[in-house]
Design a protein around this motif. Structure first.
Motif, mmCIF file in Angstrom:
data_model
loop_
_atom_site.group_PDB
_atom_site.id
_atom_site.type_symbol
_atom_site.label_atom_id
_atom_site.label_comp_id
_atom_site.label_asym_id
_atom_site.label_seq_id
_atom_site.Cartn_x
_atom_site.Cartn_y
_atom_site.Cartn_z
ATOM 1 N N THR A 178 -46.648 4.466 9.414
ATOM 2 C CA THR A 178 -45.481 4.991 10.132
ATOM 3 C C THR A 178 -45.821 6.312 10.828
ATOM 4 O O THR A 178 -45.447 6.525 11.985
ATOM 5 N N LEU A 179 -46.559 7.180 10.143
ATOM 6 C CA LEU A 179 -46.847 8.516 10.674
ATOM 7 C C LEU A 179 -47.588 8.453 12.025
ATOM 8 O O LEU A 179 -47.422 9.327 12.870
ATOM 9 N N GLU A 180 -48.367 7.393 12.212
ATOM 10 C CA GLU A 180 -49.110 7.265 13.474
ATOM 11 C C GLU A 180 -48.175 6.958 14.657
ATOM 12 O O GLU A 180 -48.587 7.030 15.806
ATOM 13 N N HIS A 181 -46.930 6.593 14.349
ATOM 14 C CA HIS A 181 -45.946 6.324 15.404
ATOM 15 C C HIS A 181 -45.133 7.569 15.764
ATOM 16 O O HIS A 181 -44.316 7.522 16.676
ATOM 17 N N LEU A 182 -45.326 8.652 15.029
ATOM 18 C CA LEU A 182 -44.502 9.845 15.240
ATOM 19 C C LEU A 182 -45.313 10.921 15.966
ATOM 20 O O LEU A 182 -46.389 11.304 15.505
ATOM 21 N N PRO A 183 -44.815 11.415 17.108
ATOM 22 C CA PRO A 183 -45.606 12.398 17.862
ATOM 23 C C PRO A 183 -45.645 13.777 17.200
ATOM 24 O O PRO A 183 -46.662 14.451 17.239
ATOM 25 N N ALA A 223 -63.819 1.290 18.682
ATOM 26 C CA ALA A 223 -62.821 0.213 18.670
ATOM 27 C C ALA A 223 -61.657 0.582 19.584
ATOM 28 O O ALA A 223 -60.574 0.933 19.124
ATOM 29 N N PHE A 224 -61.882 0.486 20.894
ATOM 30 C CA PHE A 224 -60.841 0.892 21.857
ATOM 31 C C PHE A 224 -59.596 0.019 21.731
ATOM 32 O O PHE A 224 -58.512 0.408 22.150
ATOM 33 N N TRP A 225 -59.748 -1.184 21.114
ATOM 34 C CA TRP A 225 -58.599 -2.073 20.905
ATOM 35 C C TRP A 225 -57.660 -1.539 19.820
ATOM 36 O O TRP A 225 -56.594 -2.084 19.607
ATOM 37 N N ASP A 226 -58.080 -0.488 19.135
ATOM 38 C CA ASP A 226 -57.202 0.137 18.134
ATOM 39 C C ASP A 226 -56.419 1.315 18.719
ATOM 40 O O ASP A 226 -55.756 2.047 17.990
ATOM 41 N N ILE A 227 -56.511 1.506 20.024
ATOM 42 C CA ILE A 227 -55.740 2.567 20.678
ATOM 43 C C ILE A 227 -54.532 1.915 21.347
ATOM 44 O O ILE A 227 -54.692 1.077 22.239
ATOM 45 N N HIS A 228 -53.341 2.249 20.860
ATOM 46 C CA HIS A 228 -52.111 1.629 21.354
ATOM 47 C C HIS A 228 -51.127 2.699 21.782
ATOM 48 O O HIS A 228 -51.131 3.789 21.226
ATOM 49 N N TYR A 229 -50.253 2.313 22.697
ATOM 50 C CA TYR A 229 -49.233 3.279 23.115
ATOM 51 C C TYR A 229 -48.319 3.647 21.944
ATOM 52 O O TYR A 229 -47.930 4.797 21.777
ATOM 53 N N GLU A 230 -47.978 2.639 21.125
ATOM 54 C CA GLU A 230 -47.072 2.899 19.998
ATOM 55 C C GLU A 230 -47.682 3.874 18.987
ATOM 56 O O GLU A 230 -46.958 4.507 18.231
ATOM 57 N N HIS A 231 -49.005 3.926 18.950
ATOM 58 C CA HIS A 231 -49.667 4.904 18.078
ATOM 59 C C HIS A 231 -49.937 6.159 18.901
ATOM 60 O O HIS A 231 -50.863 6.200 19.695
ATOM 61 N N CYS A 232 -49.130 7.169 18.682
ATOM 62 C CA CYS A 232 -49.352 8.404 19.441
ATOM 63 C C CYS A 232 -50.171 9.389 18.634
ATOM 64 O O CYS A 232 -50.710 10.351 19.165
#
Ligand SMILES: [Zn+2]
Length: 405
Positions: A178-183, A223-232
Motif C-alpha cells: 500500500t505504501l508504494e501507492h502513497l506519494p 526490471a523496468f516492467w516493475d515501474i508503474h504509474y500507480e506506484h509513486c
C-alpha cells in the motif's frame, strides 16, 4: 553524498530534503494497470500518465516526481487479487503463520490498511482466533470470498484509512503493498505514528507490519516492467528503515521475501528505546551504484526485448505473456508492443478473462485457451511463477518454450 551543483534537485517526500535527482523518464504509461477493461477500445483509450523517477541522495528513496494523485481512482473495477495462484497464496499463508507465532497474535485485535478483498486479515484472524478491521476503498463484499463466509469478528470498511479512523486501535497493524501507492510517505507515517501512540491508561503496544516491493531487486534486475504509474514510491531496505526511524519507531526486523521481491518491516513505537539503523539497511553508496547500473543497462534491455519480439514475429512464432498484472502493462507499453506483435496475455484470475490490457489492448485469456492457440513461446512476467506455469502447461499437454523476464 556529494551532489553535482549543476544538476537540478527536488524535494524528497520521504525525508523532506531537497536532494532528489532525476534518473529515469518514461512518458504515457497507463495510469490504472489492474482495472477490468471490457473492450479493446476502452483499453486503448485508458488514461495515461508520465513517470519521472528521482533518487534521493539523503535517504535513498525513489519517487515519481510527475505523479498526480488526483488522477487515480480505486473503484470497484479494481482487481489485484492473486489468490488464484498457489505460489502466492502459499507465501501469504506462511507469512501469516509466522507473524501469529512471532507476536503471539491470539485473541488480539488486528487492523489492516489496504486489505484488498480481505484474504490476509482473515487468515491472521482465523489462525490466531483474532478479531480485526480491514480498510480498503476497493473492498467489495460480494466479490470477497471471505466477506461472505467468514465475517465473524472482522469488519470491513470500504474507505481509505485516514485520521478519522484513529479511534480504531489494534495490537497489530498490517499495511501490505500500500505504501508504494502513497506519494507523501512521511505524512502517512506521521499519521500512523500518532494513531498508535501508546496511551497512558492503556497497556496496548501496537506492532506495525509493512510490506512493499523491493526496489533493489528492480534496480539490480533492471526490471523496468516493475515501474508503474500507480506506484509513486519506491523503497529499498535503507529508505524504508530511514522512514520508520525518522518517526520514532524501533525496527524489530527488516528483511526481504518472495524471492527478494518484497521488503518486510516490523516495528513498534520507540518510546525511549533506541531507534538505530537495522543491519539490513544497505549503505547509500551501494544504492547509488545500483541506480547508475540501472540507467546504464536499461537501453540494452529495451533493445534486447524489441529485437527478440521482432525476430519471433519474423519467424512466424506465436508469443504470449503470462500474468495480466501491472508488470505486463509496463512491459508492453514501455516496449511499444501492439496486438500486431503479441495478441494475448494469459491469466488465472477468472474475472480478468475476456478483458484487455490497458494501453496496448491485448486480450486476456485463460490458460485453457492456449489449447486452441498453441503458442510457441510463453514469457512469464514473474519468474517466481515459472514452475506453476510449467505445470499448468504440462497438464494442458503443451510444450512451448518458457522464458522468464
Ligand atoms: Zn529522501
Amino acid at each position: 553524498m556529494q551532489l553535482n551543483p549543476d544538476v537540478p534537485t527536488h524535494v524528497c517526500p520521504n525525508c523532506c530534503n531537497n536532494r532528489a535527482v532525476v534518473f529515469y523518464q518514461v512518458d504515457q504509461l497507463p495510469i490504472h494497470t489492474v482495472q477490468l477493461l471490457r473492450s479493446r477500445q476502452e483499453a486503448l483509450d485508458a488514461p495515461l500518465g508520465n513517470i519521472t523517477l528521482g533518487f534521493c541522495h539523503t535517504c535513498g528513496f525513489i519517487t515519481n516526481l510527475s505523479f498526480d494523485p488526483d488522477t487515480l481512482q480505486y473503484n470497484n473495477n479494481y482487481d489485484n487479487t492473486r489468490r488464484h495462484s498457489h505460489t502466492f497464496s502459499g507465501f501469504e499463508k506462511e507469512l501469516a503463520v509466522y507473524l501469529v507465532n512471532r507476536y503471539a497474535l491470539h485473541g488480539k485485535t488486528i487492523l489492516e490498511i489496504g486489505c484488498g478483498q480481505g484474504e490476509f486479515i482473515t487468515t491472521l484472524c482465523e489462525i490466531g482466533n483474532n478479531v480485526g478491521v480491514g480498510f480498503d476503498p476497493a473492498f467489495v463484499r460480494q466479490r470477497s470470498s471471505v466477506g461472505l463466509t467468514s465475517q465473524a469478528g472482522i469488519t470491513f470498511i470500504q474507505d481509505v484509512y485516514s485520521e478519522k479512523y484513529a479511534n480504531y486501535r489494534g495490537d497489530f497493524v498490517v499495511c501490505k503493498m500500500t505504501l508504494e501507492h502513497l506519494p507523501e510517505t512521511a505524512v502517512f507515517l506521521n499519521m500512523m505514528r500518532r494513531a498508535i501512540e501508546p496511551k497512558a491508561n492503556l497497556e496496548l503496544e501496537t506492532i506495525l507490519f509493512f510490506q512493499v516491493p523491493n526496489t533493489r531487486h528492480l534496480l539490480n534486475e533492471v526490471a523496468f516492467w516493475d515501474i508503474h504509474y500507480e506506484h509513486c514510491s519506491y523503497f529499498t531496505p535503507a529508505s524504508l528503515g530511514y522512514l520508520f526511524r525518522q518517526h520514532n519507531l524501533e525496527i524489530l526486523d527488516l528483511y526481504t521475501g518472495f524471492d527478494d521481491q518484497y521488503i518486510m518491516i516490523e516495528a513498534r513505537p520507540a518510546n525511549g528505546r533506541l531507534s538505530t539503523p537495522h543491519p539490513n539497511e544497505e549503505p547509500l553508496e551501494e544504492l547509488a551504484d545500483d541506480v547508475v547500473h540501472f540507467t546504464k543497462i536499461y537501453p540494452q534491455k529495451l533493445s534486447y526485448w524489441r529485437n527478440a519480439i521482432s525476430e519471433w514475429r519474423a519467424r512466424g512464432q506465436k508469443v504470449v505473456l503470462w500474468g495480466a498484472g501491472s508488470k505486463s502493462v509496463s512491459f508492453l507499453t514501455t516496449l511499444g508492443i501492439t496486438t500486431t506483435h503479441l495478441k494475448y496475455v494469459v491469466d488465472v484470475n477468472p474475472r480478468k478473462i475476456g478483458t484487455h490490457i490497458a494501453g496496448t489492448g491485448q486480450k486476456i485469456i485463460s490458460p485453457q485457451f492456449l489449447e486452441i492457440y498453441r503458442p510457441d513461446i510463453v514469457i512469464v512476467m514473474n519468474p517466481i511463477y515459472q514452475d506453476e506455469v510449467r505445470h499448468t502447461l504440462y497438464e494442458l499437454d503443451l510444450t512451448p518454450q518458457i522464458i522468464g523476464v
